[in-house]
Design an enzyme around this catalytic site. Structure first.
Site, PDB file in Angstrom:
ATOM      1  N   HIS A  73       0.835  -1.195   0.000  1.00  0.00           N
ATOM      2  CA  HIS A  73       0.000   0.000   0.000  1.00  0.00           C
ATOM      3  C   HIS A  73       0.875   1.252   0.000  1.00  0.00           C
ATOM      4  O   HIS A  73       1.747   1.408   0.868  1.00  0.00           O
ATOM      5  CB  HIS A  73      -0.896   0.037   1.242  1.00  0.00           C
ATOM      6  CG  HIS A  73      -1.687  -1.216   1.455  1.00  0.00           C
ATOM      7  ND1 HIS A  73      -2.126  -1.619   2.704  1.00  0.00           N
ATOM      8  CD2 HIS A  73      -2.130  -2.164   0.584  1.00  0.00           C
ATOM      9  CE1 HIS A  73      -2.795  -2.756   2.595  1.00  0.00           C
ATOM     10  NE2 HIS A  73      -2.822  -3.109   1.320  1.00  0.00           N
ATOM     11  N   TYR A  98       3.239   2.147  13.745  1.00  0.00           N
ATOM     12  CA  TYR A  98       3.655   3.164  12.776  1.00  0.00           C
ATOM     13  C   TYR A  98       3.035   4.528  13.103  1.00  0.00           C
ATOM     14  O   TYR A  98       1.880   4.636  13.489  1.00  0.00           O
ATOM     15  CB  TYR A  98       3.337   2.745  11.340  1.00  0.00           C
ATOM     16  CG  TYR A  98       1.905   2.369  11.040  1.00  0.00           C
ATOM     17  CD1 TYR A  98       1.056   3.232  10.372  1.00  0.00           C
ATOM     18  CD2 TYR A  98       1.404   1.111  11.398  1.00  0.00           C
ATOM     19  CE1 TYR A  98      -0.250   2.888  10.075  1.00  0.00           C
ATOM     20  CE2 TYR A  98       0.108   0.743  11.111  1.00  0.00           C
ATOM     21  CZ  TYR A  98      -0.724   1.641  10.448  1.00  0.00           C
ATOM     22  OH  TYR A  98      -2.020   1.284  10.153  1.00  0.00           O
TER      23      TYR A  98
END
Length: 473
Positions: free
Chosen positions: A75, A138
């Protein structure tokens, strides 16, 4: 191509380049004892000192994977990402899906608690868990939006040929990931763009030639005095804003109506733009003026000299410099005597010479011309080289001269007798007129600009080229 880096447990914080431009691997010190371990997963000051960009994270996400072999991606998203692991280990694979020469470049690495990676916007991100109970963490510098632009690549793409430790046939994948396109069918991730405000002015038209791929906003689309026009811009599409818009009617600014309009555009409106640039981590390029000084003395003004504007226009430009200085990424180009495509002093003198009119021109204001083509080239240079942010004086090179000297040059270069120009003092010229005060000393030192590797054309050369182009037009 593929590039794999082993991930040894480091003893100190270090940053390693990867094969993908802008993506770096970070070795993290992990301190352990009989109770477990501790690490500084994200430490802005230390990491910026090593060269990591100040990417401004706004959201922290955790993806927990309970089984070995869970595989996610590939992605590419419209934000930067800082990836690490809290527990377990992953095999990470990143593919550059950005438009440009590095499109399709692959980088792989094993990531554990002692390693992190900074992933720039537009780089496809994927990973496979190597242990049960792996927590993938993240930071991102924008909030998720269903309207954002995303790019995907199939995990099994034969072109990038990622060598997954666990065969994909034996891994856990989502239905969506199985349906992603091959590289040949991927539309490259478009780069962030530059927005030019004030695109219809003299400088705006010069920037159009220098930056043809930028977006150009006229007053109908973006008007700094109208907040709703700023609200209508999708700022996530941009990384740079060039503000070439300003109220520049220096004499009108001394009137009641003009004073209001000048402050509304050059200060209040600019403050709105500065807030937008801060909120969206944009680089702001802004044009200022020698009018921020009182014109006293004879020495060229440097970027650090104290400001002392004489009139309303100069006061608004000084206030504008202070506002723009609060934007972390900013360039202020302080110019003087701007000449470009439109009505200006040079065109006026050329017209007077041609019509047989002998002008009286002030001879005690001293400085240099700044041609818009050269200002635009200087802007491109600063945005390309990215020297230290701040203020840069900008004029063309060459001797410091008066307006009367320039008028005589125009007459001579257009084949007319320069002795037809008569010098007159500023006080005499404006006697009995409602006019803004002019700085007599408009000399600007160019050493800081030269230190970045950019030296503008000589003003005489630029004037000659300008007049030749005007005659051909």
């Amino acid at each position: 191509m593929s590039d794999t880096v082993d991930s040894p447990r480091p003893k100190q914080l270090t940053i390693r380049e990867t094969s993908i431009p802008g993506m770096v691997l970070i070795d993290l010190p992990v301190h352990g004892d009989n109770r477990g371990w501790f690490k500084e997963n994200w430490q802005r000051e230390k990491m910026m000192a090593l060269g990591l960009p100040d990417f401004g994270p706004v959201q922290n996400n955790i993806s927990f994977n309970d089984k070995r072999g869970a595989t996610r991606g590939i992605h590419a998203e419209p934000w930067d990402k800082y990836v690490s692991v809290a527990t377990g280990r992953i095999f990470g694979a990143w593919v550059d899906l950005r438009e440009g020469p590095s499109f399709g470049t692959v980088f792989t690495s094993e990531i554990g608690p002692d390693t992190a990676i900074f992933v720039p916007r537009g780089v496809g991100n994927s990973y496979q868990t190597l242990e049960d109970d792996t927590a993938y963490v993240y930071l991102v510098n924008d909030h998720w939006s269903p309207n954002a632009a995303y790019t995907f690549l199939n995990l099994e793409d034969e072109t990038v040929a990622i060598e997954w430790p666990i065969p994909l046939a034996e891994s856990e994948r989502s239905v969506k990931d199985l349906a992603h396109p091959r590289l040949a069918d991927v539309s490259p991730f478009a780069p962030l763009r530059t927005l030019v405000i004030g695109a219809d002015g003299q400088l705006g038209r010069a920037i159009r030639k220098a930056l043809p791929d930028a977006d150009f906003a006229n007053r109908l689309r973006v008007d700094l005095t109208k907040p709703e026009t700023l609200d209508a811009v999708r700022w996530s599409d941009y990384d740079t804003v060039i503000n070439a818009a300003a109220y520049t009617a220096v004499d009108e600014a001394e009137t009641v109506e003009g004073r209001t309009a000048c402050w509304d555009s050059n200060v209040t409106g600019l403050s709105r733009l500065a807030v937008v640039c801060c909120d969206n981590r944009l680089t702001l390029v802004h044009i200022s003026s020698d009018y921020v000084f009182d014109g006293s003395g004879y020495a060229p003004r440097t970027e650090t000299d104290a400001l002392a504007p004489l009139g309303v226009y100069g006061q608004t430009k000084a206030a504008g410099e202070a506002l723009v200085s609060q934007v972390p990424r900013h360039f202020v180009l302080r110019t003087s005597w701007v000449i470009g495509d439109g009505d200006n002093f040079v065109r006026t003198m050329s017209s007077l010479a041609r019509r047989g009119i002998d002008p009286s021109v002030v001879d005690d204001q001293i400085g240099r011309l700044s041609f818009t083509d050269d200002i635009a080239a200087g802007i491109v240079h600063l945005l390309t080289v990215r020297p230290q942010y701040g203020i840069y004086n900008f004029t063309n090179e060459g001797p410091q001269v008066s307006w009367a000297d320039i008028a005589k040059q125009v007459f001579e270069m257009t084949g007319h007798d320069p002795s037809r120009v008569t010098g007159i003092s500023t006080a005499e010229y404006f006697a009995g007129k409602n006019a803004a005060p002019r700085p007599l000393n408009s000399r600007l030192a160019l050493g800081k600009l030269a230190g970045t590797g950019f030296v503008p054309r000589d003003a005489d050369e630029a004037l000659r080229d300008y007049l030749q182009d005007a005659q051909r037009a």
